[in-house]
Write an enzyme that holds these catalytic residues in place. Structure first.
Site, short mmCIF file in Angstrom:
data_model
loop_
_atom_site.label_atom_id
_atom_site.label_comp_id
_atom_site.label_asym_id
_atom_site.label_seq_id
_atom_site.Cartn_x
_atom_site.Cartn_y
_atom_site.Cartn_z
N HIS A 247 0.98 -5.90 -11.31
CA HIS A 247 2.27 -6.04 -10.64
C HIS A 247 3.18 -6.95 -11.47
O HIS A 247 2.73 -8.00 -11.94
CB HIS A 247 2.06 -6.63 -9.25
CG HIS A 247 3.34 -6.74 -8.48
ND1 HIS A 247 3.95 -5.65 -7.89
CD2 HIS A 247 4.14 -7.81 -8.24
CE1 HIS A 247 5.07 -6.05 -7.31
NE2 HIS A 247 5.21 -7.35 -7.51
N ASP B 243 -6.27 -4.93 -1.75
CA ASP B 243 -6.75 -4.90 -0.36
C ASP B 243 -5.76 -4.07 0.46
O ASP B 243 -4.94 -3.35 -0.10
CB ASP B 243 -6.98 -6.33 0.19
CG ASP B 243 -5.69 -7.12 0.30
OD1 ASP B 243 -4.59 -6.53 0.12
OD2 ASP B 243 -5.77 -8.33 0.58
N GLU B 244 -5.84 -4.20 1.79
CA GLU B 244 -5.03 -3.31 2.63
C GLU B 244 -3.53 -3.65 2.59
O GLU B 244 -2.70 -2.85 3.02
CB GLU B 244 -5.53 -3.33 4.07
CG GLU B 244 -6.80 -2.51 4.31
CD GLU B 244 -8.08 -3.20 3.84
OE1 GLU B 244 -8.01 -4.34 3.31
OE2 GLU B 244 -9.15 -2.59 4.00
C1 GRF Z 1 4.67 -1.77 -14.60
O1 GRF Z 1 5.74 -2.68 -14.62
C2 GRF Z 1 3.67 -2.16 -13.55
O2 GRF Z 1 3.52 -3.53 -13.42
C3 GRF Z 1 4.30 -1.58 -12.31
O3 GRF Z 1 4.83 -0.35 -12.71
C4 GRF Z 1 5.14 -0.40 -14.11
C5 GRF Z 1 4.38 0.72 -14.76
O4 GRF Z 1 4.71 0.86 -16.12
N1 GRF Z 1 3.32 -1.51 -11.25
P1 GRF Z 1 3.86 1.82 -17.05
O5 GRF Z 1 3.84 3.20 -16.35
O6 GRF Z 1 2.48 1.25 -17.19
O7 GRF Z 1 4.61 1.88 -18.34
#
Ligand code: GRF
Length: 205
Positions: free
Chosen positions: A110, A142-143
């Site tokens: 994230h 998790d959930e």
């Molecule tokens: C990344 O910023 C990730 O943290 C988020 O969505 C984006 C995905 O980028 N969950 P990629 O598809 O890996 O280039």
């Protein structure tokens, strides 16, 4: 450890993982299958480039049937013998049944320092809040939305001149390192979970 990766789009985190594997930096990781919930996701071509099976379970065909979509995805992961799952830009909430079936075996990345700014548009949320430091978090799922035990985090400065795009680009560089480091820990069995804390044995959790 046999791994499945779920994606929705670009696949740059997927590429960081598969490149690390091909360079010998993830010796215990065995990437078996990549599943996208969107047909035409560029990340599917990344998987093919590295010789990893690429499958689509289009969420557009499962409107209002989240559990059925999750089951179809789970079926593919089991078909390929997956033992753990990496969410690398998977822009879809997983249902409680899926999370329960794969507890402490799903890892997500994230683009914020959780628990700040969960959910969508994390970089925009960080800019709007005016934080001076942001980054990325790799955590077990998790959930809740982006609430599971944290495996590791990396930080970046937030500059006065930043736009959402420039901040996202700075964070993305750290994401690529963080996801590889976290999957190295996971596949070396050094990332256990005790309550809210995920840590290596060296941290005595
Ligand atoms: C990344 O910023 C990730 O943290 C988020 O969505 C984006 C995905 O980028 N969950 P990629 O598809 O890996 O280039």
């Amino acid at each position: 450890m046999k791994l499945g990766v779920l994606i929705s789009g670009r696949g740059s985190n997927l590429e960081a993982l598969l490149a690390a594997k091909s360079e010998g930096r993830l010796p215990k990781a065995d990437f078996r299958v990549v599943v996208s919930n969107r047909a035409g996701a560029p990340g599917l071509d990344v998987a093919r480039k590295f010789g990893v099976a690429a499958r689509v379970v289009a969420s557009s065909e499962y409107k209002g049937r989240r559990d059925d979509h999750d089951s179809a995805v789970s079926g593919i992961l089991r078909e390929h013998g997956c033992e753990a799952i990496i969410l690398a830009g998977y822009m879809r909430v997983l249902g409680a049944a899926f999370v329960g079936d794969w507890r402490n075996r799903i890892v997500n990345i994230h683009p914020s320092l959780l628990p700040s700014f969960p959910g969508l548009d994390a970089q925009r949320q960080a800019l709007e809040h005016g934080v001076k430091v942001s980054g990325c978090t790799v955590h077990f799922v998790d959930e809740g939305t982006d609430t599971g035990p944290i495996i590791l985090q990396r930080t970046v400065p937030v500059l006065a001149t930043d736009t959402e795009e420039s901040l996202a680009a700075r964070i993305l560089v750290e994401e690529h390192g963080a996801i590889v480091e976290a999957i190295a820990l996971l596949t070396e069995n050094e990332s256990n979970v005790a309550g809210r804390r995920a840590a290596s044995p060296a941290e005595q959790v």
